[in-house]
Scaffold this motif. Structure first.
Motif, mmCIF file in Angstrom:
data_model
loop_
_atom_site.group_PDB
_atom_site.id
_atom_site.type_symbol
_atom_site.label_atom_id
_atom_site.label_comp_id
_atom_site.label_asym_id
_atom_site.label_seq_id
_atom_site.Cartn_x
_atom_site.Cartn_y
_atom_site.Cartn_z
ATOM 1 N N LEU A 234 0.833 -1.208 0.000
ATOM 2 C CA LEU A 234 0.000 0.000 0.000
ATOM 3 C C LEU A 234 0.860 1.248 0.000
ATOM 4 O O LEU A 234 0.599 2.190 -0.757
ATOM 5 N N SER A 235 1.909 1.263 0.822
ATOM 6 C CA SER A 235 2.776 2.443 0.856
ATOM 7 C C SER A 235 3.527 2.606 -0.464
ATOM 8 O O SER A 235 3.745 3.733 -0.924
ATOM 9 N N ALA B 181 3.181 5.835 -2.860
ATOM 10 C CA ALA B 181 4.392 6.548 -3.282
ATOM 11 C C ALA B 181 4.489 6.617 -4.801
ATOM 12 O O ALA B 181 4.831 7.663 -5.364
ATOM 13 N N PHE B 182 4.157 5.508 -5.464
ATOM 14 C CA PHE B 182 4.204 5.499 -6.922
ATOM 15 C C PHE B 182 3.157 6.451 -7.501
ATOM 16 O O PHE B 182 3.429 7.183 -8.455
ATOM 17 N N GLY B 183 1.966 6.458 -6.926
ATOM 18 C CA GLY B 183 0.916 7.362 -7.401
ATOM 19 C C GLY B 183 1.295 8.818 -7.217
ATOM 20 O O GLY B 183 1.084 9.647 -8.114
ATOM 21 N N GLY C 25 2.046 11.508 -10.193
ATOM 22 C CA GLY C 25 1.332 12.784 -10.229
ATOM 23 C C GLY C 25 2.268 13.977 -10.297
ATOM 24 O O GLY C 25 2.053 14.910 -11.084
ATOM 25 N N PHE C 26 3.331 13.948 -9.500
ATOM 26 C CA PHE C 26 4.283 15.061 -9.517
ATOM 27 C C PHE C 26 5.094 15.096 -10.808
ATOM 28 O O PHE C 26 5.427 16.175 -11.306
ATOM 29 N N ILE C 27 5.401 13.936 -11.365
ATOM 30 C CA ILE C 27 6.100 13.914 -12.649
ATOM 31 C C ILE C 27 5.191 14.473 -13.747
ATOM 32 O O ILE C 27 5.630 15.240 -14.606
ATOM 33 N N PHE C 28 3.913 14.121 -13.720
ATOM 34 C CA PHE C 28 2.964 14.682 -14.684
ATOM 35 C C PHE C 28 2.866 16.201 -14.522
ATOM 36 O O PHE C 28 2.838 16.935 -15.513
ATOM 37 N N LEU D 112 14.255 11.603 -7.453
ATOM 38 C CA LEU D 112 15.202 11.427 -6.345
ATOM 39 C C LEU D 112 14.499 10.924 -5.088
ATOM 40 O O LEU D 112 14.931 9.946 -4.470
ATOM 41 N N LEU D 113 13.403 11.567 -4.723
ATOM 42 C CA LEU D 113 12.685 11.160 -3.513
ATOM 43 C C LEU D 113 12.075 9.765 -3.652
ATOM 44 O O LEU D 113 12.101 8.969 -2.709
ATOM 45 N N TYR D 114 11.554 9.457 -4.827
ATOM 46 C CA TYR D 114 10.987 8.123 -5.047
ATOM 47 C C TYR D 114 12.067 7.048 -4.988
ATOM 48 O O TYR D 114 11.870 5.975 -4.407
ATOM 49 N N ALA D 115 13.229 7.330 -5.570
ATOM 50 C CA ALA D 115 14.327 6.363 -5.532
ATOM 51 C C ALA D 115 14.809 6.144 -4.094
ATOM 52 O O ALA D 115 15.087 5.020 -3.693
ATOM 53 N N LEU D 116 14.893 7.230 -3.313
ATOM 54 C CA LEU D 116 15.289 7.086 -1.911
ATOM 55 C C LEU D 116 14.253 6.296 -1.117
ATOM 56 O O LEU D 116 14.601 5.448 -0.292
ATOM 57 N N PHE D 117 12.975 6.551 -1.372
ATOM 58 C CA PHE D 117 11.910 5.828 -0.684
ATOM 59 C C PHE D 117 11.977 4.338 -1.011
ATOM 60 O O PHE D 117 11.848 3.495 -0.125
#
Length: 121
Positions: free
Chosen positions: A4-5, A9-11, A15-18, A40-45
């Motif tokens: 779920l997390s 995070a992917f969603g 959204g932010f990339i869009f 960067l934040l997604y890769a760190l997460f």
């Protein structure tokens, strides 16, 4: 719970990339910078959770693209001006006028300030 997390995070990242892609068309939103920070934040997460969504070479390539496109507002007019033998004074006034115009009226002011700066230079 981990799935779920990751889905959230992917969603959010998508959204932010869009939004960043839209920001490349609308000058008020920092487009490429927003995409870079989101990746960067997604890769760190993902790395904290034990996954590797983006390897270091892909992120380095994205960083290079972000630097080139982020600084294009500076180097493209200078490159065009040197090819056409424009005076350095006119290019400097155009850069100053475009910067001031961006703060006054973000979309129209940038172009108008740049053109007025070149004419004054």
């Amino acid at each position: 719970m981990v799935e779920l997390s990751q889905a959230i995070a992917f969603g959010l990242a998508a959204g932010f990339i869009f939004l960043g892609i839209i920001g490349t068309l609308i000058p008020i939103i920092p487009g490429m910078f927003l995409v870079w920070v989101t990746v960067l934040l997604y890769a760190l997460f993902e790395r904290v959770n034990g996954f590797m969504a983006i390897d270091i070479w892909s992120f380095a390539f994205l960083t290079l693209i972000a630097l080139v496109t982020g600084l294009a507002d500076v180097w493209l007019p200078l490159l065009g001006g040197t090819v056409r033998k424009t005076s350095k004074r006119a290019m400097l006034f155009g850069l100053i006028g475009g910067t001031i115009g961006t703060f006054i009226a973000p979309l129209v002011g940038t172009v108008a300030g740049y053109a007025l700066g070149i004419l004054l230079g």
